[in-house]
Scaffold this motif. Structure first.
Motif, PDB file in Angstrom:
ATOM      1  N   TYR A  15      -7.795 -11.953   4.432  1.00  0.00           N
ATOM      2  CA  TYR A  15      -8.684 -11.825   3.286  1.00  0.00           C
ATOM      3  C   TYR A  15      -7.877 -11.785   1.996  1.00  0.00           C
ATOM      4  CZ  TYR A  15     -12.605 -10.550   6.333  1.00  0.00           C
ATOM      5  OH  TYR A  15     -13.602 -10.553   7.279  1.00  0.00           O
ATOM      6  N   GLN A  16      -8.413 -12.417   0.941  1.00  0.00           N
ATOM      7  CA  GLN A  16      -7.890 -12.259  -0.414  1.00  0.00           C
ATOM      8  C   GLN A  16      -9.015 -11.616  -1.204  1.00  0.00           C
ATOM      9  OE1 GLN A  16      -5.534 -11.680  -2.862  1.00  0.00           O
ATOM     10  NE2 GLN A  16      -4.500 -13.523  -2.114  1.00  0.00           N
ATOM     11  N   ARG A  17      -8.822 -10.390  -1.625  1.00  0.00           N
ATOM     12  CA  ARG A  17      -9.895  -9.530  -2.126  1.00  0.00           C
ATOM     13  C   ARG A  17     -10.942  -9.427  -1.002  1.00  0.00           C
ATOM     14  NH1 ARG A  17      -8.439 -12.831  -6.446  1.00  0.00           N
ATOM     15  NH2 ARG A  17      -7.278 -11.730  -8.058  1.00  0.00           N
ATOM     16  N   ASN A  18     -12.174  -9.798  -1.248  1.00  0.00           N
ATOM     17  CA  ASN A  18     -13.166  -9.723  -0.166  1.00  0.00           C
ATOM     18  C   ASN A  18     -13.499 -11.096   0.414  1.00  0.00           C
ATOM     19  OD1 ASN A  18     -13.542  -6.898  -0.318  1.00  0.00           O
ATOM     20  ND2 ASN A  18     -14.820  -7.164  -2.146  1.00  0.00           N
ATOM     21  N   SER A  47      -1.461 -16.008   0.854  1.00  0.00           N
ATOM     22  CA  SER A  47      -2.136 -14.842   1.432  1.00  0.00           C
ATOM     23  C   SER A  47      -1.580 -14.515   2.812  1.00  0.00           C
ATOM     24  CB  SER A  47      -3.645 -15.092   1.524  1.00  0.00           C
ATOM     25  OG  SER A  47      -4.204 -15.254   0.240  1.00  0.00           O
ATOM     26  N   LEU A  56      -0.805  -7.512   1.557  1.00  0.00           N
ATOM     27  CA  LEU A  56      -2.231  -7.504   1.867  1.00  0.00           C
ATOM     28  C   LEU A  56      -2.412  -6.844   3.235  1.00  0.00           C
ATOM     29  CD1 LEU A  56      -3.443 -11.115   0.887  1.00  0.00           C
ATOM     30  CD2 LEU A  56      -3.999  -8.990  -0.296  1.00  0.00           C
ATOM     31  N   GLN A  59      -6.872  -6.769   8.168  1.00  0.00           N
ATOM     32  CA  GLN A  59      -8.112  -6.025   8.391  1.00  0.00           C
ATOM     33  C   GLN A  59      -8.679  -6.243   9.789  1.00  0.00           C
ATOM     34  OE1 GLN A  59     -10.949  -6.328   5.117  1.00  0.00           O
ATOM     35  NE2 GLN A  59      -9.292  -6.802   3.692  1.00  0.00           N
TER      36      GLN A  59
END
Length: 233
Positions: A15-18, A47, A56, A59
């Protein structure tokens, strides 16, 4: 020697941000292996590298780099991960207010080195490795782009990493200097059995220095040997 991958991702989502940029990534590299990471701008290359060096969070899925689990990687463990890695950026990221020697000393002290003579010796070693031993008292602005990138490679070597992550390391260099930097990175990789994962847009480099190539495309990471790669470019 156990055949433990230096990088392993399984069913990983990036993920990059959301925003989900890569999904269900299965990705593996062995110790000492050299590989490229390609893909269009925004395809997830940077990313993916940021996942590998802890910038990062991972998740979803499982991941390991240099023996360190990426799932639930705590902030306190990120420095330990980065001591096992060397990172080379396109824009060098040297500190402009201090000499080359002080740039390298800053990194060593930030990663736990305290003994002044050991610090000096290690700085001299890595500058010798990149043929920049005479430049340690220069300021970054006194060096050419190629020389600055050699210093960036030296900085990446300071903690004798098992893995170099290089994000467009020849992106700001002319073709002749790019070849010099590639020869340098390849030589150091082979001499030190050090894995290298290099993100690049420079397909001429892949033609000149063929190696396994990972492509970020449509949210996936695909594997192609570089010889067959150019039929699709």
């Amino acid at each position: 020697m156990p055949n433990t991958p230096i990088i392993s991702l399984r069913d990983a989502d990036v993920y990059q941000r959301n925003f989900l940029v890569l999904n269900n990534v299965d990705f593996e590299m062995q110790a000492g292996e050299f590989a490229y990471l390609i893909g269009k701008t925004g395809s997830g290359k940077s990313s993916l590298l940021k996942i590998l060096y802890g910038d990062l969070p991972l998740q979803n899925g499982a991941g390991q780099v240099a023996g360190i689990d990426l799932e639930n990687l705590s902030t306190s463990k990120i420095p330990h991960l980065r001591r096992k890695l060397g990172i080379v950026f396109q824009d060098f990221q040297l500190l402009t207010d201090r000499t080359i020697e002080k740039n390298l000393e800053f990194v060593l002290r930030a990663t736990g080195w305290k003994n002044k003579s050991e610090i000096t010796h290690r700085i001299d070693q890595v500058l010798e490795d990149v043929n920049m031993a005479t430049k340690k008292h220069k300021m970054p602005h006194q060096l050419s782009g190629g020389e600055q990138q050699r210093i960036a490679v030296a900085r990446a070597l300071l903690n004798q990493p098992q893995l170099i992550l290089a994000d467009e390391p020849t992106g700001n260099l002319d073709p002749e200097t790019s070849i010099e930097i590639m020869n340098l990175i390849k030589r150091l990789s082979e001499e030190n059995n050090m894995a290298v994962l290099m993100a690049t847009h420079d397909y001429s480099m892949i033609r000149r220095f063929p190696a396994k190539t990972f492509r970020c495309e449509n949210g996936k990471v695909l594997v192609a040997e570089s010889q067959s790669l150019f039929a699709n470019i």
